[in-house]
Motif scaffolding. Structure first.
Motif, mmCIF file in Angstrom:
data_model
loop_
_atom_site.group_PDB
_atom_site.id
_atom_site.type_symbol
_atom_site.label_atom_id
_atom_site.label_comp_id
_atom_site.label_asym_id
_atom_site.label_seq_id
_atom_site.Cartn_x
_atom_site.Cartn_y
_atom_site.Cartn_z
ATOM 1 N N GLY A 1 13.281 -8.535 -6.427
ATOM 2 C CA GLY A 1 13.472 -9.502 -5.001
ATOM 3 C C GLY A 1 12.503 -10.126 -4.235
ATOM 4 O O GLY A 1 11.454 -9.510 -4.571
ATOM 5 N N ALA A 2 12.636 -10.806 -3.271
ATOM 6 C CA ALA A 2 11.396 -11.435 -2.822
ATOM 7 C C ALA A 2 11.229 -10.458 -1.790
ATOM 8 O O ALA A 2 11.683 -9.685 -1.299
ATOM 9 C CB ALA A 2 11.894 -12.616 -2.081
ATOM 10 N N ALA A 3 9.754 -10.446 -1.455
ATOM 11 C CA ALA A 3 9.027 -9.684 -0.476
ATOM 12 C C ALA A 3 9.354 -10.322 1.012
ATOM 13 O O ALA A 3 9.652 -11.538 1.141
ATOM 14 C CB ALA A 3 7.540 -9.722 -0.786
ATOM 15 N N SER A 4 9.021 -9.696 1.757
ATOM 16 C CA SER A 4 9.443 -10.076 3.292
ATOM 17 C C SER A 4 8.303 -10.680 3.780
ATOM 18 O O SER A 4 8.495 -11.540 4.839
ATOM 19 C CB SER A 4 9.470 -8.655 4.230
ATOM 20 O OG SER A 4 8.464 -8.106 4.214
ATOM 21 N N ILE A 5 7.060 -10.708 3.386
ATOM 22 C CA ILE A 5 5.849 -11.466 3.650
ATOM 23 C C ILE A 5 4.956 -11.916 2.359
ATOM 24 O O ILE A 5 5.023 -10.899 1.520
ATOM 25 C CB ILE A 5 5.248 -10.628 4.776
ATOM 26 C CG1 ILE A 5 4.136 -11.741 5.466
ATOM 27 C CG2 ILE A 5 4.505 -9.476 4.484
ATOM 28 C CD1 ILE A 5 3.602 -11.287 6.630
ATOM 29 N N ASP A 6 4.467 -12.892 2.528
ATOM 30 C CA ASP A 6 3.329 -13.115 1.507
ATOM 31 C C ASP A 6 2.244 -12.222 1.582
ATOM 32 O O ASP A 6 1.905 -11.502 2.610
ATOM 33 C CB ASP A 6 2.787 -14.694 1.483
ATOM 34 C CG ASP A 6 3.568 -15.695 0.968
ATOM 35 O OD1 ASP A 6 4.396 -15.269 0.049
ATOM 36 O OD2 ASP A 6 3.291 -17.002 1.107
ATOM 37 N N GLY A 7 1.701 -11.804 0.523
ATOM 38 C CA GLY A 7 0.699 -10.903 0.500
ATOM 39 C C GLY A 7 0.937 -9.429 0.195
ATOM 40 O O GLY A 7 0.253 -8.432 0.093
ATOM 41 N N GLN A 8 2.392 -9.082 0.163
ATOM 42 C CA GLN A 8 2.861 -7.851 -0.132
ATOM 43 C C GLN A 8 2.407 -7.452 -1.686
ATOM 44 O O GLN A 8 2.491 -8.223 -2.463
ATOM 45 C CB GLN A 8 4.400 -7.607 -0.189
ATOM 46 C CG GLN A 8 4.942 -6.398 -0.305
ATOM 47 C CD GLN A 8 6.446 -6.256 -0.069
ATOM 48 O OE1 GLN A 8 7.237 -6.920 0.627
ATOM 49 N NE2 GLN A 8 7.080 -5.330 -0.712
ATOM 50 N N ARG A 9 2.002 -6.071 -1.701
ATOM 51 C CA ARG A 9 1.322 -5.638 -2.944
ATOM 52 C C ARG A 9 2.805 -4.651 -4.003
ATOM 53 O O ARG A 9 3.293 -4.135 -3.161
ATOM 54 C CB ARG A 9 0.152 -4.876 -2.900
ATOM 55 C CG ARG A 9 -0.813 -5.889 -2.084
ATOM 56 C CD ARG A 9 -2.000 -4.931 -1.935
ATOM 57 N NE ARG A 9 -3.001 -5.130 -3.199
ATOM 58 C CZ ARG A 9 -3.975 -5.963 -3.273
ATOM 59 N NH1 ARG A 9 -4.096 -6.795 -2.633
ATOM 60 N NH2 ARG A 9 -4.667 -6.073 -4.425
ATOM 61 N N LEU A 10 2.496 -4.864 -5.033
ATOM 62 C CA LEU A 10 3.387 -4.205 -5.978
ATOM 63 C C LEU A 10 3.081 -3.514 -7.196
ATOM 64 O O LEU A 10 2.266 -4.400 -7.850
ATOM 65 C CB LEU A 10 4.854 -5.093 -6.121
ATOM 66 C CG LEU A 10 5.778 -4.416 -6.949
ATOM 67 C CD1 LEU A 10 6.451 -3.221 -6.074
ATOM 68 C CD2 LEU A 10 6.797 -5.381 -7.330
ATOM 69 N N VAL A 11 2.823 -2.450 -7.347
ATOM 70 C CA VAL A 11 2.700 -1.728 -8.880
ATOM 71 C C VAL A 11 3.757 -1.307 -9.642
ATOM 72 O O VAL A 11 4.470 -0.700 -8.870
ATOM 73 C CB VAL A 11 1.659 -0.761 -8.763
ATOM 74 C CG1 VAL A 11 1.165 0.110 -9.886
ATOM 75 C CG2 VAL A 11 0.449 -0.893 -7.819
ATOM 76 N N ILE A 12 3.921 -1.762 -10.762
ATOM 77 C CA ILE A 12 4.798 -1.502 -11.638
ATOM 78 C C ILE A 12 4.283 -0.761 -13.220
ATOM 79 O O ILE A 12 3.515 -1.288 -13.805
ATOM 80 C CB ILE A 12 5.809 -2.586 -12.226
ATOM 81 C CG1 ILE A 12 6.749 -3.140 -10.856
ATOM 82 C CG2 ILE A 12 6.725 -2.004 -13.118
ATOM 83 C CD1 ILE A 12 7.527 -4.403 -11.344
#
Length: 270
Positions: A77-88
């Motif tokens: 899903g979409a992040a709450s703000i640009d720049g959020q980082r995510l590792v999968i």
């Protein structure tokens, strides 16, 4: 207690006066300055029907578990703000890749993404862009072999003795060695598993010999397609290179052993 109170007061002071926060340092140099290691707690999600959905990405790291039977899709899903980082981290069994925003996450690999302009973007252009499939198939004996076993040419999977690793030998057509021309065979293989994506697919072949013979081969790629019953078929030409005959009666170059083709199918999303 006094030390803790002093640290809290110092942290608040720098935050208010300088807009900078230091962790384990009283002299932060950036907005957030950490003197020590940084850890992201992870959440575990399971694959279901070769798909993974993370509706609300409220963690910075996710580990995907379960069994995949084919390359699978990952929807976040979409992040709450640009720049959020995510590792999968693709920790599934089965050896298949997951794909998020057209980026492959190979089995056993972790890839970092940043949310920007309405989508998750990979931070790197390395293994997440490439899927590599490896396997091995058999080269049957030549139809004109002498001094050993010859195997008649066939079509329509008329001989299943040389099927291996879920690849069928659909047909083989032998060309005998003659007066300076080497022995040759054109072989069609068909994969019995999920068809491969042929977009930006790059095959690489090498011949193998685990017999007592000295035969050396060159493998030339001819074609790969999904046009027959939706199954992936690849066509190669195998040429014997170590025994060019110079006589129209010589037949020793027409091989009698069973040999191997080792190959890579490299699929790039670049």
């Amino acid at each position: 207690m006094k030390k803790i109170l002093y640290s809290i007061v110092t942290l608040i002071f720098y935050s208010l006066v300088f807009g900078q926060v230091g962790i384990n340092t009283s002299d932060p140099k950036t907005t957030l300055d950490i003197n020590g290691s940084l850890a992201n707690r992870q959440s575990i999600v399971s694959i279901a029907s070769n798909a993974v959905t993370i509706t609300t990405p409220n963690m910075s790291q996710y580990r995907i578990t379960g069994t995949a039977t084919a390359d699978f899709t990952i929807t976040v899903g979409a992040a709450s703000i640009d720049g959020q980082r995510l590792v999968i981290f693709n920790n599934t069994t089965g050896g298949y890749a997951g794909k998020l925003d057209n980026m492959n996450i190979l089995n056993g690999f972790a890839v970092e993404f940043i949310y920007s302009n309405g989508a998750w973007r990979s931070t790197s252009l390395n293994s997440s862009n490439v899927s590599v499939y490896t396997s091995q198939v058999k080269i049957p004996p030549h139809a004109s072999a002498t001094g050993g076993t010859s195997v008649a040419d066939f079509t329509n999977h008329g001989n299943s003795a040389y099927d291996v690793n879920n690849w069928y030998v659909i047909s083989k057509a032998s060309t005998a060695a003659s007066n300076g021309y080497p022995a040759k065979m054109t072989i069609v293989y068909e994969y019995q598993g999920t068809p491969f994506s042929l977009n930006k697919l790059y095959p690489i072949y090498t011949a193998g010999n685990n017999t007592s013979y000295n035969d050396t081969f060159l493998v030339n790629f001819i074609d790969i397609n999904n046009d027959t019953g939706g199954k992936t078929r690849m066509t190669v030409a195998v040429i014997r290179m170590d025994n060019f005959t110079v006589s129209t009666t010589a037949t020793s170059a027409n091989w009698s052993g069973t040999f191997l083709i080792n190959f890579l199918l490299i699929n790039s999303s670049l």
